[in-house]
Structures are given as structure tokens and as C-alpha cells.
Design a protein around this motif. Structure first.
Motif, mmCIF file in Angstrom:
data_model
loop_
_atom_site.group_PDB
_atom_site.id
_atom_site.type_symbol
_atom_site.label_atom_id
_atom_site.label_comp_id
_atom_site.label_asym_id
_atom_site.label_seq_id
_atom_site.Cartn_x
_atom_site.Cartn_y
_atom_site.Cartn_z
ATOM 1 N N GLU A 13 0.910 -1.386 0.002
ATOM 2 C CA GLU A 13 -0.019 -0.035 -0.041
ATOM 3 C C GLU A 13 0.763 1.299 0.093
ATOM 4 O O GLU A 13 0.599 2.202 -0.623
ATOM 5 N N ILE A 14 1.899 1.532 0.712
ATOM 6 C CA ILE A 14 2.851 2.662 0.760
ATOM 7 C C ILE A 14 3.606 2.441 -0.539
ATOM 8 O O ILE A 14 3.659 3.721 -1.026
ATOM 9 N N LEU A 21 -2.480 6.250 5.763
ATOM 10 C CA LEU A 21 -2.916 6.668 7.189
ATOM 11 C C LEU A 21 -3.127 5.216 7.971
ATOM 12 O O LEU A 21 -3.694 4.378 7.492
ATOM 13 N N SER A 22 -2.521 5.373 9.239
ATOM 14 C CA SER A 22 -2.921 4.179 10.034
ATOM 15 C C SER A 22 -4.412 3.819 10.054
ATOM 16 O O SER A 22 -4.680 2.681 10.356
ATOM 17 N N SER A 23 -5.208 4.925 10.149
ATOM 18 C CA SER A 23 -6.786 4.529 10.356
ATOM 19 C C SER A 23 -7.190 3.693 8.985
ATOM 20 O O SER A 23 -7.942 2.916 9.008
ATOM 21 N N ASP A 24 -6.685 4.160 7.717
ATOM 22 C CA ASP A 24 -7.092 3.623 6.696
ATOM 23 C C ASP A 24 -6.672 2.035 6.638
ATOM 24 O O ASP A 24 -7.153 0.960 6.196
ATOM 25 N N ALA A 56 2.526 6.417 7.338
ATOM 26 C CA ALA A 56 3.882 6.621 6.899
ATOM 27 C C ALA A 56 4.069 6.793 5.463
ATOM 28 O O ALA A 56 2.719 6.640 4.866
ATOM 29 N N ILE A 57 5.146 7.283 4.806
ATOM 30 C CA ILE A 57 5.290 7.459 3.516
ATOM 31 C C ILE A 57 6.346 6.574 2.857
ATOM 32 O O ILE A 57 7.068 6.059 3.653
ATOM 33 N N ASN A 58 6.256 6.523 1.522
ATOM 34 C CA ASN A 58 7.292 5.817 0.801
ATOM 35 C C ASN A 58 8.541 6.623 0.939
ATOM 36 O O ASN A 58 8.625 7.782 1.106
#
Length: 249
Positions: A13-14, A21-24, A56-58
Motif C-alpha cells: 500500500e505504501i 494513514l494508520s486509520s485506513d 507512513a510514507i514511501n
């Protein structure tokens, strides 16, 4: 679902969307946000992703693209980049954002082909500057640390003074039903302004992101002039977009 499977899904996903997002992720994986945070912590400690507030991001967002093989879907993004050069005409003014697909495009622009770029991405500006034939201006403002793009009202105001021939955008989500979308409200506002400042808009989108929808709408699909993916134009996945009247490369 065991942890190893969760980590693979999170990493995909990242890699695909650049930011999650952690929620997603909690909803996608059907686990608690505490579990997601622990999983992200493990990926950060393994130096696979970069932690930001809420997710988190790539890691590719935090450095200038050097080797295409380091990028998720690199071969597909090279095909997209090569197709996108078909839209280039001498002396065009082009608005362009950031991301690995866009950076790949920057490296495939013909040498000494006269173009004038305005970009909200410092990394894209660096990639473009390697081509001596192009003029590069950055549209400056606050650096959005989750995307490494300039955002904010100052950027939107600067964009109002530009009349570009073409706007080149990546996609976090794109579908016929909901158009172009993203998960960050500030980025949405800047991309809206980029489109409004341009005569035409082209979306550079790896096919895995097609038919996906994010939280905030940037534009209806009707406002998109070109869709560029790695797929052949006879792909069934592209038919709904072609039927909708979008020029598909």
C-alpha cells in the motif's frame, strides 16, 4: 491474518500510494490502530518506510530519484513516462507535481527540447534541471513534509498568475465515478489550482490505482483530458475511461 502477511500488505500500500494513514490500514486489515502502529514501527526500524504523523510514507519521497529499479512498478512507470512525452510540444509551459512516476517522466524528456516547467516539487525541479533544454521554476511555499510538495495559500496564489498549456499530475486514486482524488486536503487544494491554471490536464497513473477512490476529490473525471497508463489502449480496464471521453494513451 498473521503479522508477516500484514507487513506485506502495508508495504504494498505504501509503495503503491506513497502515503498511507494508520486509520485506513486498520480498516483494510481489520485490526486495531495499535496493531498497525506496531507494524509500521517494525517497517521503520527495517528502514523500509518513513514514519509521519498518522501513518507512513514511501522512502522515495525523501530523496531524489536516482535508480528506476528502486521504485515500485519501475518498468510500468518508464512506459508511462515514455508515452507522456508524446504530449510535449516546443516552448510549452507545463505545470508538474512530484512523485516517482513524474520523476521518471522528467528523465525521459528529449534532450535540449525547449520547455518551461513550473513545479511544486523540489525533487522534480532537481530531476528536470538535468536537462539543459528546459527552464525550471519552483512554485514555493510551505514544504509539506508528508509529500515533499509545496502547499498552502501562498502556492495557490502564485498558481493563479500562471497560464500553462499542460498540467501533469500523478494519481493517488482515479475512477470514472469519482474522478481524481487524494487523502490530503492541502494537496487537493494545490492540485485543484494547478488544473485551473492549465488548458489541459494529463494524469500519469499506474494501472493498479485505477478504479480506486480516496477521501477528497480533486476533480471530476470530465475535467481530465488525458489518461496515461502502462497498459495498451485495448485493455478492458481502460474501456470505461475511453467511453467517458478521456483520451487514453
Amino acid at each position: 491474518m498473521i503479522k508477516e502477511e500484514r507487513l506485506k500488505i502495508i508495504l504494498r500500500e505504501i509503495n503503491l500510494y506513497n502515503k498511507v494513514l494508520s486509520s485506513d490500514l486498520s480498516e483494510l486489515l481489520n485490526v486495531s490502530e495499535d496493531t498497525v502502529r506496531r507494524d509500521l514501527k517494525e517497517l521503520v526500524e527495517a528502514d523500509l518506510v518513513t514514519k509521519v504523523h498518522g501513518g507512513a510514507i514511501n522512502k522515495s519521497l525523501t530523496k531524489t530519484l536516482k535508480k528506476e529499479e528502486e521504485v515500485y512498478g519501475a518498468e510500468s512507470k518508464v512506459i508511462i513516462a515514455q508515452k507522456a512525452t508524446q504530449l510535449l510540444k516546443r516552448d510549452q509551459v507545463i505545470l508538474i507535481e512530484g512523485g516517482t512516476t513524474i520523476q521518471s517522466f522528467a528523465k525521459h524528456i528529449p534532450v535540449n527540447f525547449p520547455l518551461h516547467f513550473f513545479t511544486i516539487s523540489p525533487q522534480t525541479a532537481i530531476s528536470l534541471s538535468e536537462n539543459e533544454g528546459v527552464v525550471v521554476n519552483t512554485v514555493g511555499g510551505q514544504l509539506h513534509k508528508d509529500s515533499y510538495l509545496h502547499t498552502g495559500s501562498e502556492v495557490v496564489m502564485q498558481l493563479k498568475d500562471i497560464r500553462a498549456n499542460l498540467c501533469l499530475l500523478g494519481a493517488n486514486g482515479f475512477s470514472v465515478e469519482n474522478g481524481l482524488s487524494d487523502i490530503d486536503w492541502e494537496i487537493v487544494q494545490v492540485k485543484k489550482a494547478m488544473m485551473q491554471a492549465s488548458k489541459k490536464t494529463a494524469i500519469l497513473c499506474i494501472s493498479e490505482k485505477l478504479n480506486s477512490n480516496r477521501k477528497f476529490i480533486i476533480s471530476e473525471a470530465a475535467n481530465i483530458d488525458y489518461l496515461i497508463t502502462e497498459l495498451d489502449t485495448d485493455s478492458p480496464l481502460l474501456k470505461p475511461y475511453m467511453d467517458f471521453g478521456i483520451n487514453v494513451l
